[in-house]
Design a protein around this motif. Structure first.
Motif, mmCIF file in Angstrom:
data_model
loop_
_atom_site.group_PDB
_atom_site.id
_atom_site.type_symbol
_atom_site.label_atom_id
_atom_site.label_comp_id
_atom_site.label_asym_id
_atom_site.label_seq_id
_atom_site.Cartn_x
_atom_site.Cartn_y
_atom_site.Cartn_z
ATOM 1 N N VAL A 1 -8.288 -17.005 -57.351
ATOM 2 C CA VAL A 1 -9.672 -16.581 -57.114
ATOM 3 C C VAL A 1 -10.636 -17.368 -58.003
ATOM 4 N N VAL A 2 -10.297 -17.469 -59.296
ATOM 5 C CA VAL A 2 -11.179 -18.167 -60.243
ATOM 6 C C VAL A 2 -11.336 -19.634 -59.860
ATOM 7 N N SER A 3 -10.217 -20.290 -59.538
ATOM 8 C CA SER A 3 -10.290 -21.710 -59.188
ATOM 9 C C SER A 3 -11.081 -21.924 -57.896
ATOM 10 N N TYR B 1 -8.937 -20.065 -47.254
ATOM 11 C CA TYR B 1 -8.709 -20.594 -48.596
ATOM 12 C C TYR B 1 -7.898 -21.887 -48.522
ATOM 13 N N THR C 1 -19.168 -25.417 -57.889
ATOM 14 C CA THR C 1 -19.324 -26.828 -58.281
ATOM 15 C C THR C 1 -19.761 -27.652 -57.094
ATOM 16 N N THR D 1 -5.456 -13.920 -59.762
ATOM 17 C CA THR D 1 -6.666 -14.166 -60.553
ATOM 18 C C THR D 1 -6.959 -15.654 -60.669
ATOM 19 N N SER D 2 -5.920 -16.445 -60.937
ATOM 20 C CA SER D 2 -6.122 -17.891 -61.074
ATOM 21 C C SER D 2 -6.578 -18.524 -59.756
ATOM 22 N N VAL E 1 -13.522 -19.891 -56.635
ATOM 23 C CA VAL E 1 -14.949 -19.638 -56.878
ATOM 24 C C VAL E 1 -15.571 -20.775 -57.674
ATOM 25 N N LYS E 2 -14.859 -21.246 -58.688
ATOM 26 C CA LYS E 2 -15.363 -22.339 -59.503
ATOM 27 C C LYS E 2 -15.570 -23.584 -58.668
ATOM 28 N N SER E 3 -14.637 -23.897 -57.775
ATOM 29 C CA SER E 3 -14.750 -25.087 -56.944
ATOM 30 C C SER E 3 -15.930 -24.980 -55.987
#
Length: 298
Positions: free
Chosen positions: A286-288, A210, A295, A283-284, A290-292
């Motif tokens: 993981v979300v950031s 990560y 994208t 959570t933030s 996955v979103k990156s």
């Protein structure tokens, strides 16, 4: 009657010993649950002591009535489980019956519950231990919030355990069964974070990839290869990874503090808001992440 009569050595040449140390880790406990375990262990201990007392020889200077009174007293007093309930401020409540778990004078929050069948026996046996004995420690300590000296690859330090030493296999197995059914039955879902190498698994399979991903993303953003400052890319990678892994170490220590090894319901742990904060952080992240990735790919 000599006190040593209770611990008279057996002469069986093939006497066999059974010993075990069972760790109590990752358990969600309550005082009624501990009380139920105490009750069963106490009954087993009294049953184990009856034949030992019945085998004693009546001294000539005691009448039958006096001897009967003495035998009844030994059965009731020498085969008790003594309990110590210790608080975080050093206060200790002591008892020899299960009623201690209902006492309003218990030192909350409770740090350690300890009970054993050796203390009561020793006061009637010249300070010698019973042949069939056990001791149980249940600790609700938290690890330090931030401990830079800790070896995080090792299991989280906690002294909760039961030690059994017996020459009676039925007694030995019964203790194991009661502990398994009454104390080890309710496991916490988060106990894996305190296991050996949990830190390393998280480091190599989660934190390092990560961190490497985000350092690479930001390095290309701030210091693209064609930039006149591209010579700083190596330094950016090194410092970015070092700072990221230091943050992971701090977060992992915080996680272990917020989710301790063992939990006692009645302590009403105040770390709930810290758990919510940790949940939000994870959570933030993981979300950031996955979103990156999505994208970047799509």
């Amino acid at each position: 009657m000599s006190d040593d009569a209770l611990v008279k050595e057996k002469t069986t040449p093939d006497l066999q010993w059974y010993e075990d140390v069972i760790e109590i880790r990752g358990c969600h406990l309550s005082l009624p649950q501990i009380k139920a375990a105490y009750r069963e262990l106490s009954a087993l201990n009294r049953k184990e002591g009856e034949p030992l007392v019945n085998a004693l020889i009546k001294p000539d200077d005691l009448s039958d009535e006096e001897w009967s009174t003495r035998v009844a007293f030994l059965k009731a007093d020498a085969f008790r489980l003594t309990v110590s309930v210790m608080g975080f401020d050093g206060e200790t409540a002591y008892g020899e019956t299960e009623s201690i778990f209902d006492s309003k004078d218990l030192p909350f929050p409770i740090r350690t519950v300890f009970f054993t069948n050796t203390t009561a026996f020793r006061r009637h046996a010249s300070d010698k231990e019973p042949r069939n004995r056990f001791s149980i420690w249940m600790s609700f300590d938290k690890p330090p919030l931030f401990d830079p000296s800790a070896v995080l690859s090792e299991p989280t330090a906690n002294n909760s355990r039961i030690e059994i030493h017996a020459d009676n296999v039925a007694f030995f197995r019964a203790i194991q069964t009661i502990v398994t059914r009454k104390i080890l039955a309710k496991k916490k879902w988060d106990s894996f974070i305190h296991a050996k190498f949990a830190y390393d698994v998280g480091l190599w399979f989660v934190a390092f990839p990560y961190a490497l991903y985000w350092v690479t993303i930001y390095c290309d953003y701030f210091l693209p290869s064609a930039s006149p400052h591209s010579s700083f890319r190596v330094a950016f990678y090194i410092y970015g990874l070092v700072l990221s892994l230091a943050a992971y170490r701090a977060l992992f220590g915080y996680l272990k503090w917020a989710f301790p090894v063992n939990v006692l319901e009645e302590n009403e742990d105040s770390a709930t808001r810290h758990r919510l904060l940790l949940g939000g952080i994870v959570t933030s992240l993981v979300v950031s992440g996955v979103k990156s990735v999505f994208t970047f790919i799509f």
